[in-house]
Write an enzyme that holds these catalytic residues in place. Structure first.
Site, PDB file in Angstrom:
ATOM      1  CG  ASP A  85      -2.150   0.893   1.016  1.00  0.00           C
ATOM      2  OD1 ASP A  85      -3.269   0.364   1.111  1.00  0.00           O
ATOM      3  OD2 ASP A  85      -1.982   2.097   0.739  1.00  0.00           O
ATOM      4  CB  SER A 141     -13.087   9.670   4.310  1.00  0.00           C
ATOM      5  OG  SER A 141     -12.007   9.325   3.445  1.00  0.00           O
ATOM      6  NE  ARG A 152     -13.994   2.521   2.845  1.00  0.00           N
ATOM      7  CZ  ARG A 152     -13.741   3.823   2.901  1.00  0.00           C
ATOM      8  NH1 ARG A 152     -14.292   4.572   3.829  1.00  0.00           N
ATOM      9  NH2 ARG A 152     -12.918   4.386   2.044  1.00  0.00           N
ATOM     10  CE  LYS A 174      -5.670   4.070   3.513  1.00  0.00           C
ATOM     11  NZ  LYS A 174      -6.688   3.629   2.528  1.00  0.00           N
ATOM     12  CG  ASP A 178      -9.916   1.510  -4.634  1.00  0.00           C
ATOM     13  OD1 ASP A 178      -8.732   1.476  -5.043  1.00  0.00           O
ATOM     14  OD2 ASP A 178     -10.376   2.470  -3.998  1.00  0.00           O
ATOM     15  CB  CYS A 219     -15.402   3.514  -1.921  1.00  0.00           C
ATOM     16  SG  CYS A 219     -15.418   1.721  -2.005  1.00  0.00           S
ATOM     17  CB  CYS A 267     -19.325  14.036 -12.755  1.00  0.00           C
ATOM     18  SG  CYS A 267     -17.615  14.237 -13.307  1.00  0.00           S
TER      19      CYS A 267
END
Length: 374
Positions: A61, A68, A72, A85, A129, A187, A332
């Site tokens: 990572d 944010s 989770r 991370k 992701d 996400c 968007c």
């Protein structure tokens, strides 16, 4: 391999399982597992692999902890915000189980380094992701003959599958090509139920332990899907494709390849870019129709007057809803999805579609900072 008295005490519940026992726990201790992505899926996977006693755990990572993430990603706490991370995850795992080795790979996986990293491990868990990385990892695992456990999440749904080269199909057999960049909201754009990655991440850890110990039937040739709203698991079986680009009879891919750059969604020649100021000047033009291609929850939080909301994923099927004889201007959050919308519209024969360059973030910065954009 014998277990020490401390290991016997720590893993006593595993030892009581006939399917695992001392021999199985020794296999777990000798195993090397690589987890790609220390985010929503990687958090539960890493915690349970460490608790299970996997002897060597690698973490790939290159991101840092954001506030944010904490909704989770249970590896981290508020004090971790701003920290890499991989480093924060390694510290947490070592505290959980000092008897394991944790190796940090604080890098972005590329074709140039994926083989060298993956080759050192017995099983790979992919929790990224990024579609480009997902295919890169699959191809490296097939080439090296390494078992891969892959999972993905979106809003309230998730899926998982295991690929064991020589025993069944790979990820590309089910999904031959990645979708174009921007067509699938991430996400941050689509949202995700905080507990969802916990379900799929623990399934990944379960699959890894089963593969390591030779216990049970892994998800080879089976796509497991989970719907949190319906609280339902379903299974879809798929077979190895003879024409698969990486594991087929005549593979076209013999070495990992980076995803094409720039991203595969490009601006059609007929598309027009409008700056925020330019859009403001033509906002009341009756020959135009403003189409917001964000997800409904994003649209409800704040939108431009008169805009229609058609999420990008639905646009191809709903183009007939656009008013005839009016030119669509797609908007968007940041301009990526609106550019993809221009491509879809052009492919459908719509002439000269336009989009807001920089998205509503640019609008907030240049025109109206009272608009709330999520």
């Amino acid at each position: 391999m014998s277990l020490s008295p401390a290991e016997v005490a720590r893993y006593s519940r595993h030892l009581a399982l006939r399917e695992i026992g001392v021999a199985g726990q020794a296999k777990i201790r000798a195993a090397k597992v690589l987890v790609i992505g220390a985010g929503g899926l990687g958090s539960p996977s890493l915690l349970y692999l460490a608790a299970a006693g996997v002897g060597t755990i690698g973490i790939v990572d290159f991101d840092v902890v954001d506030i944010s993430n904490l909704q989770r990603q249970l590896l981290f706490d508020t004090a971790s915000v701003g920290e890499p991370k991989a480093d924060a995850a390694a510290r947490r795992l070592r505290a959980l189980n000092p008897g394991i080795d944790v190796i940090v790979h604080r890098v972005e996986l590329r074709a140039s380094n994926v083989i060298g990293i993956v080759a050192d491990y017995d099983v790979v868990l992919d929790g990224t992701d990024r579609f480009g990385t997902r295919y890169l990892v699959n191809d490296a695992c097939v080439i090296l003959g390494k078992p891969l456990v892959s999972a993905a999440i979106h809003r309230f749904e998730g899926q998982a599958l295991s690929c064991i080269p020589g025993r069944g199909p790979c990820y590309r057999c089910l999904f031959p090509e990645p979708p174009a960049d921007g067509l699938v909201p991430n996400c941050a754009q689509a949202g995700v139920l905080g507990v969802l990655p916990g379900v799929l991440g623990t399934i990944q850890a379960t699959e890894a332990i089963k593969i390591i110990t030779g216990t049970g039937e892994p998800l080879v040739g089976r796509l497991l899907t989970y719907d949190a709203l319906e609280m339902r698991f379903d299974e879809f079986r798929f077979a190895r494709r003879e024409d698969c680009a990486v594991c087929g009879s005549d593979p076209a891919i013999s070495a990992p390849q980076d995803a094409p750059q720039p991203c595969s969604v490009s601006s059609p020649e007929s598309a027009r870019y409008l700056s925020a100021r330019q859009l403001q000047a033509v906002l009341d033009d009756p020959s135009l129709v403003l189409v917001d291609v964000r997800e409904p929850h994003e649209f409800e939080a704040g939108f431009l007057p008169g805009a229609l909301n058609i999420p990008l994923a639905q646009l191809a099927d709903r183009l007939l809803e656009l008013p005839p004889l009016r030119t669509p201007v797609f908007v968007c959050r940041s301009g990526t999805r609106s550019l993809a919308a221009c491509t879809l519209a052009s492919q459908a024969g719509i002439q000269s579609p336009a989009h807001l360059a920089g998205g509503l973030l640019a609008w907030v910065q240049e025109v109206d900072d009272s608009l709330f954009v999520v």
